[in-house]
Design a protein around this motif. Structure first.
Motif, PDB file in Angstrom:
ATOM      1  N   GLU A 130      24.796  49.240  59.799  1.00  0.00           N
ATOM      2  CA  GLU A 130      25.199  49.869  58.377  1.00  0.00           C
ATOM      3  C   GLU A 130      25.985  50.828  58.623  1.00  0.00           C
ATOM      4  OE1 GLU A 130      21.939  50.169  55.698  1.00  0.00           O
ATOM      5  OE2 GLU A 130      21.935  48.142  54.971  1.00  0.00           O
ATOM      6  N   SER A 131      25.620  51.840  59.495  1.00  0.00           N
ATOM      7  CA  SER A 131      26.369  53.200  59.696  1.00  0.00           C
ATOM      8  C   SER A 131      27.682  52.677  60.306  1.00  0.00           C
ATOM      9  CB  SER A 131      25.834  54.219  59.982  1.00  0.00           C
ATOM     10  OG  SER A 131      25.251  53.793  61.225  1.00  0.00           O
ATOM     11  N   LEU A 135      31.074  57.065  51.641  1.00  0.00           N
ATOM     12  CA  LEU A 135      31.076  55.802  51.689  1.00  0.00           C
ATOM     13  C   LEU A 135      29.387  55.441  51.897  1.00  0.00           C
ATOM     14  CD1 LEU A 135      33.905  54.549  53.802  1.00  0.00           C
ATOM     15  CD2 LEU A 135      33.761  54.740  51.455  1.00  0.00           C
ATOM     16  N   LYS A 136      29.058  54.540  51.087  1.00  0.00           N
ATOM     17  CA  LYS A 136      27.883  53.987  51.221  1.00  0.00           C
ATOM     18  C   LYS A 136      27.747  52.631  51.822  1.00  0.00           C
ATOM     19  CE  LYS A 136      24.448  57.104  49.603  1.00  0.00           C
ATOM     20  NZ  LYS A 136      25.626  58.153  49.188  1.00  0.00           N
ATOM     21  N   VAL A 179      26.727  40.650  56.075  1.00  0.00           N
ATOM     22  CA  VAL A 179      27.880  40.892  54.907  1.00  0.00           C
ATOM     23  C   VAL A 179      27.308  42.392  54.563  1.00  0.00           C
ATOM     24  CG1 VAL A 179      28.581  40.594  52.594  1.00  0.00           C
ATOM     25  CG2 VAL A 179      27.767  38.486  53.988  1.00  0.00           C
ATOM     26  N   PHE A 180      28.506  43.248  54.810  1.00  0.00           N
ATOM     27  CA  PHE A 180      28.126  44.768  54.324  1.00  0.00           C
ATOM     28  C   PHE A 180      29.010  45.029  53.294  1.00  0.00           C
ATOM     29  CE2 PHE A 180      27.895  44.369  59.135  1.00  0.00           C
ATOM     30  CZ  PHE A 180      26.752  45.227  59.149  1.00  0.00           C
ATOM     31  N   HIS A 181      28.374  45.726  52.267  1.00  0.00           N
ATOM     32  CA  HIS A 181      28.936  46.042  50.953  1.00  0.00           C
ATOM     33  C   HIS A 181      29.135  47.402  51.159  1.00  0.00           C
ATOM     34  CE1 HIS A 181      29.123  46.232  46.289  1.00  0.00           C
ATOM     35  NE2 HIS A 181      30.161  46.271  46.764  1.00  0.00           N
ATOM     36  N   GLN A 215      30.970  39.563  58.776  1.00  0.00           N
ATOM     37  CA  GLN A 215      30.904  39.303  60.257  1.00  0.00           C
ATOM     38  C   GLN A 215      30.130  38.215  60.809  1.00  0.00           C
ATOM     39  OE1 GLN A 215      29.163  42.662  62.723  1.00  0.00           O
ATOM     40  NE2 GLN A 215      30.689  42.501  64.462  1.00  0.00           N
ATOM     41  N   ALA A 216      30.780  37.596  61.843  1.00  0.00           N
ATOM     42  CA  ALA A 216      29.942  36.499  62.381  1.00  0.00           C
ATOM     43  C   ALA A 216      29.022  36.796  63.214  1.00  0.00           C
ATOM     44  CB  ALA A 216      31.032  35.406  62.799  1.00  0.00           C
TER      45      ALA A 216
END
Lengths: 404, 404
Positions: free
Chosen positions: A9-10, A29-30, A42-44, A58-59
């Motif tokens: 995530e980071s 940003l979070k 999948v990053f939101h 990202q695969a």
């Protein structure tokens, strides 16, 4: 050596900060990983101060969803290339792509979290009066302008080559066209449905033959660049617009597979109300809305496709009397038949839909599933008799009177 | 930079001398360029002392046969790759390839000059009693083992990609499926035939529609790796064996295009006797032989294809009742329909055949051409009613009673 690594995530935050011009001003940003984790991360990523956001898809490398299907990261290329084409043809009915990174197997794209995934909206009984207009535009433009009707034949063949997509096609070949029609290991079966399958479904030899003919069509007919997985879970919607996403199944296949995916998934929702605690008044009204939508989708799609043909097809094709009528009639039959396979697989095979699986009582769920299977079966076995979408609506109504 | 250059006769000799193990002992090589010089150079190189020989076929660079068709040297790759596959599948029913040189765009292959090009033999009225047996083996093995019936679906898709062949396909799309059906510039028309075309042929709208449907099939149906140009001028024959050559049109297309090419070219020869000074006895007897051959080709092809299916198709396909029958029936219809287009194009479009053009009297030639056109038309417009090859033979006989 590849520098590919799955992001944390980071790291996802750092990654988007590195994209020039994406976020501007003071940003905070979070990042949250919101994928189901099976195939993709999948990053939101959102900026708390401006409420701007982006998605990173990202695969994961060489995942297997079942033993025989290794998936390489190449699918991200199919997704980003197909979205670029669809975007141009439909004037933005797909998420905007900010960046495609081949090495990292990811796309950074528009955050559409203010919209709802259409399947969820349908499950809640929400009506989308503009949907038929919108999806018929998407379908007619993407299917016409990528076909031999419009493209230079050499350019079309280069596109066919670019979009040869064996891994994702194999998933469809197995899960949509093969496994549901016998007692395959990959199936995911409601125990309350099993007796029906064993006694009344898996022995339908005419159905199985026709499904195999449709599978052959899926595997051999390079008609248009299709989305390849255009169910209601691949469409973001609100009362204003739609955005079609999850395009990694894109390849040159039969155009009817996309039209049929939309119709087949509306039929799944139509069937699901049989198992739900709603009033007859609501059920009948919503079903009427769904059938009207299906009718409008086809009729608007057909009208728009013919309009594009009359305007932009190769000159020589415009002079062939009767060919357009014949083409559209075959496309209707393909759409309903292929759509019927999409309807049935969701009741039996791997990867169900929430419309039906949201029915917690397994016996009620089985009732709705059987209804969906009968509708799907009719779509496959009666497709060759259809001359209009109204013929199809009539078939659905007849089965509903008996089963729904 | 490429080292490509077109060879001279003497350079061709030096080239084959450089291939280790090809000629042995004391050699005295003679070289003769025997190609028609339009697309390729063809060198026949023989050793006077041993009577050994080889053929070099070298593609000319970026030739144009008409304004819109530039041909790159890549076609030699299609030829050599397809021959390699056909060779393996048919146990040598193609010329042996001694060397493929990508940079020089050439193949060095077996000299088959002791055999005759089948078209010439048919024009002379020679019977080949083993031909149906031989070509049905070639067709069934090459078409079955390159299809989705047998191949792993991923491997098949890689082959589709490898054989995307836009330039050569375009020639067929234009010359077989488009130009002959209107007054196109590329056509090559016997002036004695012109009135028939203008008054009775180019206004056949049903025919034109059906040909366009078949063209669509040619452009979209990736069923098997087909030869793509399997007329009687692409087959060397003697009373012992056949060798199929000129494979540069190979691509993944409808299987019926190859079966139909053979049948359509036998039909062309069948029609040609109308314009020739032969006895009725000879004519009737030879035509009977041709029809028997067509019947045998299909029936043997079908039996062999079904046998390969029962033995080597994917297990899951073997369990689908009725699919094989349905597949074979569609393949028959495709073969006759696509073959009909091959028959008609040789009467009107660019690139005629000697069977008809050998008739020097233009009015007699026109009579035979009109007969061929009527047979070709029936093949296209009546294909959907066929359930057996005998149905087709009956149609030919009926037209012959009226026209032949």
């Amino acid at each position: 050596m590849s520098n590919y690594r799955p992001l944390t995530e980071s790291e996802a935050v750092e990654y988007v900060k590195g994209i020039k011009g994406l976020f501007t001003g003071n940003i905070d940003l979070k990042s949250k990983e919101i994928g189901d984790g099976n195939l993709n991360l999948v990053f939101h990523i959102t900026d708390e101060s401006s409420e701007q956001g982006v998605i990173i898809k990202q695969a994961l490398d060489h995942v297997r969803i079942v033993e025989s299907w290794p998936l390489t990261k190449e699918r991200v290329r199919f997704e980003s290339s197909a979205i670029a084409i669809q975007d141009k043809l439909t004037d933005g009915m797909v998420p905007e792509i900010y960046k495609y990174d081949e090495e990292m197997a990811l796309v950074v794209m528009e955050d559409l979290s203010h919209m709802v995934v259409m399947r969820k909206g349908l499950i809640e009984g929400i009506k989308y009066p503009r949907f038929a207009e919108q999806i018929s535009t998407f379908l007619s433009k993407t299917l016409f302008y990528t076909s031999d009707l419009y493209l230079d034949p050499k350019e079309k063949k280069e596109k066919v080559k670019e979009f040869i997509n064996p891994e994702l096609c194999e998933i469809t070949e197995d899960l949509v066209f093969t496994d549901p029609y016998f007692d395959a290991e990959s199936n995911d079966i409601n125990p309350e449905l099993l007796p029906y399958l064993e006694e009344k479904f898996w022995n339908k030899s005419e159905l199985r033959k026709e499904v195999t003919i449709l599978k052959e069509k899926f595997m051999t007919k390079a008609q248009s660049l299709i989305h390849g997985d255009l169910h209601t879970g691949s469409i973001f919607i609100d009362q204003e617009e739609i955005k079609v996403f999850d395009t990694e199944f894109a390849f040159y296949g039969p155009s009817g597979f996309d039209v049929g995916a939309v119709i087949g998934n509306l039929i799944l929702n139509y069937a699901s109300w049989t198992g739900k605690d709603v009033t007859d008044e609501f059920k009948n009204d919503y079903r009427e809305y769904l059938l009207e939508t299906i009718k409008d989708i086809w009729n608007k799609f057909e009208a728009k496709f013919r309009e594009l043909w009359d305007k932009d097809a190769h000159e020589v094709l415009k002079t062939v009397a009767g060919y357009q009528d014949n083409y559209m009639e075959r496309l209707l039959k393909d759409s309903i038949g292929l759509g019927g396979c999409k309807t049935m697989r969701r009741c039996i095979g791997l990867a169900h839909v929430e419309d039906l699986d949201g029915i917690e009582d397994l016996s009620k769920r089985a009732k709705a599933q059987i209804f969906a299977l009968k509708l799907g079966e009719a779509m496959v076995t009666q497709r060759e008799n259809l001359t209009s979408i109204e013929d199809f609506i009539e078939i659905v109504k007849n089965i509903t009177r008996k089963e729904g």
